[in-house]
Design a protein around this motif. Structure first.
Motif, PDB file in Angstrom:
ATOM      1  N   LYS A  77       0.831  -1.214   0.000  1.00 22.10           N
ATOM      2  CA  LYS A  77       0.000   0.000   0.000  1.00 22.10           C
ATOM      3  C   LYS A  77       0.858   1.253   0.000  1.00 22.10           C
ATOM      4  CE  LYS A  77      -4.472  -1.422   1.317  1.00 22.10           C
ATOM      5  NZ  LYS A  77      -5.354  -1.871   2.385  1.00 22.10           N
ATOM      6  N   ALA A  78       2.083   1.142   0.513  1.00 19.99           N
ATOM      7  CA  ALA A  78       2.984   2.298   0.493  1.00 19.99           C
ATOM      8  C   ALA A  78       3.352   2.655  -0.941  1.00 19.99           C
ATOM      9  CB  ALA A  78       4.240   1.981   1.298  1.00 19.99           C
ATOM     10  N   VAL A  79       3.415   1.647  -1.824  1.00 18.29           N
ATOM     11  CA  VAL A  79       3.758   1.907  -3.226  1.00 18.29           C
ATOM     12  C   VAL A  79       2.506   2.226  -4.040  1.00 18.29           C
ATOM     13  CG1 VAL A  79       4.966   0.998  -5.238  1.00 18.29           C
ATOM     14  CG2 VAL A  79       5.608   0.212  -2.977  1.00 18.29           C
ATOM     15  N   HIS A  80       1.423   1.521  -3.733  1.00 13.57           N
ATOM     16  CA  HIS A  80       0.182   1.711  -4.479  1.00 13.57           C
ATOM     17  C   HIS A  80      -0.953   1.846  -3.469  1.00 13.57           C
ATOM     18  CE1 HIS A  80      -2.236   0.732  -8.277  1.00 13.57           C
ATOM     19  NE2 HIS A  80      -3.131   0.965  -7.332  1.00 13.57           N
ATOM     20  N   PRO A  81      -1.216   3.054  -3.021  1.00 10.91           N
ATOM     21  CA  PRO A  81      -2.138   3.257  -1.895  1.00 10.91           C
ATOM     22  C   PRO A  81      -3.554   2.733  -2.103  1.00 10.91           C
ATOM     23  CG  PRO A  81      -0.899   5.259  -2.346  1.00 10.91           C
ATOM     24  CD  PRO A  81      -0.608   4.315  -3.469  1.00 10.91           C
ATOM     25  N   HIS A  82      -4.016   2.696  -3.354  1.00  9.94           N
ATOM     26  CA  HIS A  82      -5.406   2.281  -3.536  1.00  9.94           C
ATOM     27  C   HIS A  82      -5.546   0.806  -3.883  1.00  9.94           C
ATOM     28  CE1 HIS A  82      -6.587   6.383  -3.125  1.00  9.94           C
ATOM     29  NE2 HIS A  82      -5.750   6.749  -4.080  1.00  9.94           N
ATOM     30  N   LEU A  83      -4.492   0.075  -3.684  1.00 10.51           N
ATOM     31  CA  LEU A  83      -4.543  -1.350  -4.011  1.00 10.51           C
ATOM     32  C   LEU A  83      -5.435  -2.076  -3.007  1.00 10.51           C
ATOM     33  CD1 LEU A  83      -3.121  -3.404  -5.970  1.00 10.51           C
ATOM     34  CD2 LEU A  83      -1.527  -3.845  -4.119  1.00 10.51           C
ATOM     35  N   ASP A  84      -6.391  -2.855  -3.538  1.00 11.36           N
ATOM     36  CA  ASP A  84      -7.284  -3.600  -2.657  1.00 11.36           C
ATOM     37  C   ASP A  84      -6.640  -4.954  -2.348  1.00 11.36           C
ATOM     38  OD1 ASP A  84     -10.652  -5.050  -3.083  1.00 11.36           O
ATOM     39  OD2 ASP A  84      -9.275  -4.992  -1.379  1.00 11.36           O
ATOM     40  N   VAL A  85      -5.837  -4.947  -1.306  1.00 12.72           N
ATOM     41  CA  VAL A  85      -5.166  -6.195  -0.950  1.00 12.72           C
ATOM     42  C   VAL A  85      -5.403  -6.493   0.523  1.00 12.72           C
ATOM     43  CG1 VAL A  85      -2.972  -4.975  -0.554  1.00 12.72           C
ATOM     44  CG2 VAL A  85      -2.959  -7.427  -0.935  1.00 12.72           C
ATOM     45  N   GLN A  86      -5.693  -7.750   0.809  1.00 11.94           N
ATOM     46  CA  GLN A  86      -5.923  -8.117   2.214  1.00 11.94           C
ATOM     47  C   GLN A  86      -5.519  -9.558   2.456  1.00 11.94           C
ATOM     48  OE1 GLN A  86      -9.961  -7.572   0.889  1.00 11.94           O
ATOM     49  NE2 GLN A  86     -10.566  -9.072   2.427  1.00 11.94           N
ATOM     50  N   ALA A  87      -5.253  -9.840   3.737  1.00 11.11           N
ATOM     51  CA  ALA A  87      -4.888 -11.201   4.133  1.00 11.11           C
ATOM     52  C   ALA A  87      -6.149 -11.942   4.550  1.00 11.11           C
ATOM     53  CB  ALA A  87      -3.907 -11.149   5.294  1.00 11.11           C
ATOM     54  N   THR A  88      -6.202 -13.233   4.203  1.00  5.59           N
ATOM     55  CA  THR A  88      -7.367 -14.044   4.574  1.00  5.59           C
ATOM     56  C   THR A  88      -7.046 -14.899   5.801  1.00  5.59           C
ATOM     57  OG1 THR A  88      -6.736 -15.976   3.295  1.00  5.59           O
ATOM     58  CG2 THR A  88      -7.970 -14.268   2.143  1.00  5.59           C
ATOM     59  N   GLU A  89      -8.066 -15.616   6.257  1.00  3.82           N
ATOM     60  CA  GLU A  89      -7.875 -16.519   7.410  1.00  3.82           C
ATOM     61  C   GLU A  89      -6.909 -17.638   7.088  1.00  3.82           C
ATOM     62  OE1 GLU A  89     -12.203 -16.409   9.627  1.00  3.82           O
ATOM     63  OE2 GLU A  89     -11.687 -18.036   8.265  1.00  3.82           O
ATOM     64  N   ARG A  90      -6.876 -18.003   5.785  1.00  3.98           N
ATOM     65  CA  ARG A  90      -5.981 -19.095   5.378  1.00  3.98           C
ATOM     66  C   ARG A  90      -4.575 -18.581   5.111  1.00  3.98           C
ATOM     67  NH1 ARG A  90      -6.216 -21.802   0.946  1.00  3.98           N
ATOM     68  NH2 ARG A  90      -5.384 -23.723   1.843  1.00  3.98           N
ATOM     69  N   PHE A  91      -4.332 -17.340   5.491  1.00  7.72           N
ATOM     70  CA  PHE A  91      -3.018 -16.721   5.315  1.00  7.72           C
ATOM     71  C   PHE A  91      -2.645 -16.547   3.852  1.00  7.72           C
ATOM     72  CE2 PHE A  91      -2.357 -16.809   9.757  1.00  7.72           C
ATOM     73  CZ  PHE A  91      -2.794 -18.030  10.222  1.00  7.72           C
ATOM     74  N   ASP A  92      -3.669 -16.356   2.999  1.00  6.32           N
ATOM     75  CA  ASP A  92      -3.408 -15.981   1.609  1.00  6.32           C
ATOM     76  C   ASP A  92      -3.510 -14.466   1.516  1.00  6.32           C
ATOM     77  OD1 ASP A  92      -5.405 -18.720   0.231  1.00  6.32           O
ATOM     78  OD2 ASP A  92      -3.306 -18.636   0.853  1.00  6.32           O
TER      79      ASP A  92
END
Lengths: 373, 499
Positions: free
Chosen positions: A138-153
């Motif tokens: 997010k520091a490089v691409h602030p609007h990137l929709d990225v998140q961690a899941t319960e399965r650690f993906d």
């Protein structure tokens, strides 16, 4: 910030980290960022082993960054025949490696970054590491929709997987490593990770297939170099250490004594294929004989990568029973590998000279069986 | 005449050295005797003698401790048992690996907290194991006054060293060293450690043992470990005592597996064939020069030129003169087939062991074509990708023992072929030339084995065949012919009658 590193400095630094129970040098910073100059998966996996076995990580966690030439990497307890297309890999020169951590199968190439977080067992926290990676992206691409899941993906746009996780926990230390897809060949990836082999019954850990995407498809500026630097910067900030990436050579015995024997072990057949949990193959194929089809059934049990039980059943009119029995008994104890099958066939030819019809039937049968190995 | 033939197959991938020896004495054939040495052990687990262990604790009985599955972290409550590194009855030391479990993509190695003997495994493979419940039962050594185990070591250092509290003194030694001491009834407190911080190393235990054995033996005036400086008048020769070295290695028996088993069967069948051998040396000085000239030309075309293409071609020329040597016989030697193609096999050492792929139709190929084909087979051989077609259909074999440095060899015929040639190393040796002067010559030993019954009526054939092979190698006329052949290879590779 990538700073080239002199060998002496690196050696001293690592010596400082290899702290005996007695002393402690205050000049050592509380953390280290390493990057491998090698693209050889076996050498890089050996670095993980070495750090896990030999470095004192108390108060000094390590981040290791590495990339590999095209390789399929399976988890510790997985079955390569179930997970990937071994025939395609052999044709294309894609390597196969088995790592020591658990989890599923991944494909590495130069468009994929591997990150390994080394900590003590107490400080082992996968979610924390993944949050760090998300912050870095997010520091490089602030609007990137990225998140961690319960399965650690790590998922992008809520559905596309860009990272998978696996870890290894030992007596005092642990490591958590994950991939990060920047610019991998996705078509090749999906063809490699699709097993064509039918009829395999096994208790090995199965992979969970997922839709993947490259970060560069979301933002072309997210190249491997950019992402590596972003993660290193974020790691340095979180652990309050200098943002220096130390380049290491995984074949240097002066810095990593004993590492080459670890790399050798990771390349042995016994490790890559022999560590497959017991499985059985129950399949059949047809062969053309005098304008009709002959069905041949195959039941093979494989333990430690070697054939334990072998029952190839062919109709008696096509292949005499005693010849079939001979083939079955010769296969017991063989590695479940095409080259062993080839050599066995040539040896069987020698023991039954002159019988061309038998030879051609044997060749057909062996080619079919090789197709399932 | 007893001739020992050594056929070594290297299985480098597995780190196994498989040495199969064949003994041929006076025409009779002994059954082979396989011998297996070494193995890159994984897991690195050493087995010691349980009975010796119990001997040292004769007085008190060991106690059975339940080793529970400790907390793995992240709130994990259950795991799957994936691999056992021990079985019931095995001896383990503290920090030895016991099993591998998996939980949600994390692979965990469980190591032992105690020294002792495994008495019971609570789970089978793929069972679910629970944190806090017993994993294994270990029978530990009873606590004695002189040797105390620190059962719970705080997990501070990564070092594999354990500390023994002996009357307030700490003795540092690795589990392997402690086991060695225990097996030989040595108290660690009595051994002086030469390692860092007074650490006791394996050498210290062995030295201690030597001293002990020396003390037991009665001293005699002649028996001295160090021979005294020789006195000119004193003629007594001191007899040194040889102390039996302490060796804790163990034999390892393994069944013959896989295609090696089939290979063994073939070789047994092969040895039943009565062999007739003939040996000679060949002067290859001219060939060596020729190859040096042709090597760069071949390299420019992407071909690595060894001596083998020349030998293959020469063998083919010889086979043209004596087609019986290119024949195949059936199992009972009732029919003999004169094969038209010269498919000459070359013994190749690969990761799978000794493999014999063959070059098809050497009789119509030029040297460069043979070299190209050899390069292809060698590349496939080392990648483990030879096809069935490459390995079958051979009619004659050349075994190149010279490539691994040997000079003499007695080759074994590979059925259904009837002959085989073995080539030794090329060595620079002094020889007499036509003028009777000593000069440097490149000499190679060639041995040929043939099937006896087939060639009974052509007993002179081996010598002449060998001569023709040799002649085609070092005859200068032939050299020119070969030279011409290589130059023309691009223009007309398949012209009949072409070399």
């Amino acid at each position: 910030m990538l700073i080239p590193f002199s060998m002496k400095n690196c050696f001293q630094l690592l010596c400082n980290l290899k702290v005996p129970a007695a002393g402690f040098k205050n000049t050592v910073k509380s953390g280290l960022i390493l990057q491998s100059i090698s693209n050889n998966v076996y050498h890089n996996l050996a670095v993980e082993d070495w750090i896990h076995d030999h470095m004192n990580l108390e108060g000094k966690p390590v981040l290791f960054l590495w990339r590999n030439s095209p390789t399929v990497v399976i988890g510790r307890h997985q079955n390569p025949w179930q997970e990937c297309n071994l025939n395609l890999m052999r044709e294309e020169g894609v390597k196969l490696a088995r790592r020591r951590s658990g989890g599923g199968t991944v494909y590495h190439d130069m468009g994929n970054i591997n990150l390994t977080f080394f900590t003590t067992k107490k400080k082992y926290d996968r979610m924390e590491n993944l949050k760090l990676v998300v912050r870095a992206l997010k520091a490089v691409h602030p609007h990137l929709d990225v998140q961690a899941t319960e399965r650690f993906d790590l998922l992008v746009d809520g559905q596309f997987k860009i990272s998978g996780t696996a870890s290894k926990i030992g007596r005092n230390a642990a490591y958590h490593h994950c991939t990060l897809l920047c610019g991998t060949d996705r078509t090749f990836l999906s063809s490699l990770l699709k097993s064509p082999y039918q009829g395999i019954r096994s208790n090995a850990t199965a992979s969970t297939p997922a839709l993947v995407k490259n970060l560069m498809e979301k933002d072309p500026t997210l190249t491997c170099e950019v992402v590596i630097n972003a993660v290193a910067t974020e790691y340095a900030t979180s652990h309050q250490i200098d943002n220096h990436i130390h380049l290491i050579n995984p074949t240097d015995e002066t810095v990593f004594p004993g590492i080459n024997s670890k790399a050798i072990e990771l390349q042995t057949w016994e490790w890559i294929y022999g560590k497959t949990p017991k499985f059985s193959v129950d399949t059949s194929f047809t062969v053309l004989h005098e304008q009709s089809h002959v069905e041949i059934k195959v039941f093979i049990d494989v333990k430690n990568g070697r054939i334990e039980v072998c029952n190839i059943e062919a109709p008696d009119h096509w292949l005499p029973l005693e010849i079939c029995d001979q083939l079955n008994s010769s296969l017991i104890g063989s590695k479940f590998s095409p080259i062993e099958m080839t050599v066995l066939t040539s040896i069987l030819h020698r023991t039954h000279p002159g019988d061309d019809e038998l030879h051609s039937k044997w060749n057909i049968l062996c080619e079919k069986i090789k197709g399932i190995m | 005449m007893a001739a020992a033939l050594v056929l070594r197959t290297w299985s480098r991938a597995a780190g196994q050295l498989i040495c199969v020896r064949y003994f041929q004495t006076c025409g009779n054939v002994h059954v082979l005797k396989p011998k297996y040495v070494c193995f890159f052990g994984y897991p690195p687990f050493k087995y010691s003698h349980p009975y010796q262990w119990l001997k040292t604790t004769a007085a008190l009985q060991g106690q059975i401790v339940q080793f529970k599955l400790s907390d793995i972290g992240e709130g994990i409550r259950e795991v799957t048992v994936k691999e056992w590194y021990v079985k019931e009855g095995d001896t383990v030391s503290q920090f030895d690996s016991i099993c591998e479990v998996q939980s949600d993509k994390a692979s965990v190695t469980i190591t032992s907290r105690y020294d002792g003997v495994i008495k019971k495994l609570y789970y089978n493979l793929d069972d679910t194991a629970y944190v806090g419940k017993p994993l294994v039962d270990i029978e530990t050594e009873a606590l004695k006054d002189s040797e105390e185990d620190v059962v719970e070591t705080p997990a501070v250092s990564h070092d594999e060293h354990t500390h023994q509290e002996i009357k307030g003194q700490k003795t540092l030694a690795t589990p392997a060293v402690r086991r060695l001491a225990m097996e030989n009834n040595i108290k660690l407190s009595e051994v002086i450690g030469s390692g860092k911080d007074g650490r006791i190393l394996k050498e210290d235990i062995l030295n201690y043992l030597e001293k002990q054995t020396g003390a037991i033996l009665p001293p005699s005036p002649k028996a001295e470990i160090m021979p005294p400086p020789p006195k000119p008048k004193d003629r007594t020769i001191p007899i040194p005592i040889s102390k039996p070295p302490v060796f804790i290695g163990k034999d390892r028996t393994e069944p013959v597996k896989g295609f090696h088993k089939a290979m063994v069967k073939t070789m047994s069948a092969a040895l039943k064939i009565p062999h007739f051998g003939y040996c000679d040396e060949v002067d290859l000085t001219e060939l060596v020069k020729l190859r040096e000239e042709l090597k760069p030309i071949a390299f420019a075309r992407g071909i690595k030129l060894s001596f083998m293409p020349f030998f293959l071609k020469a063998a083919s020329l010889g086979l043209l003169q004596f087609p019986i040597l290119n024949a195949s016989v059936d199992e009972n030697c009732q029919n003999i087939t004169y094969k038209a193609s010269h498919n000459i096999g070359i013994a190749m050492d690969t990761e799978q062991g000794l493999i014999v792929p063959n070059v098809k139709n050497v009789q119509i190929r030029s040297i460069f074509e043979i070299a190209t084909e050899l390069n292809r087979l060698q590349k496939l051989g080392s990648a483990g990708q030879l096809s069935t077609n490459d390995l079958i259909g051979g009619t004659f074999t050349l075994s190149n023992i010279g490539s691994i440095g040997g000079t003499y060899a007695k080759p074994v015929i590979l059925p259904p072929e009837v002959a085989i040639g073995a080539l030794g190393t090329i060595k620079a040796l002094p020889r007499f030339n036509e003028k009777g002067e000593v000069c440097k010559a490149q000499i190679m030993n060639v041995e040929k084995g043939e099937r006896k019954p087939v060639l009974l009526n052509v007993y002179y054939a081996p010598r002449t065949m060998l001569n023709s092979v040799c002649l085609s190698l070092h005859n200068s006329t032939s050299q020119k012919q070969l030279k011409v052949a290589t130059r023309f290879s691009d223009i007309s590779p398949d012209r009949p009658g072409h070399l």
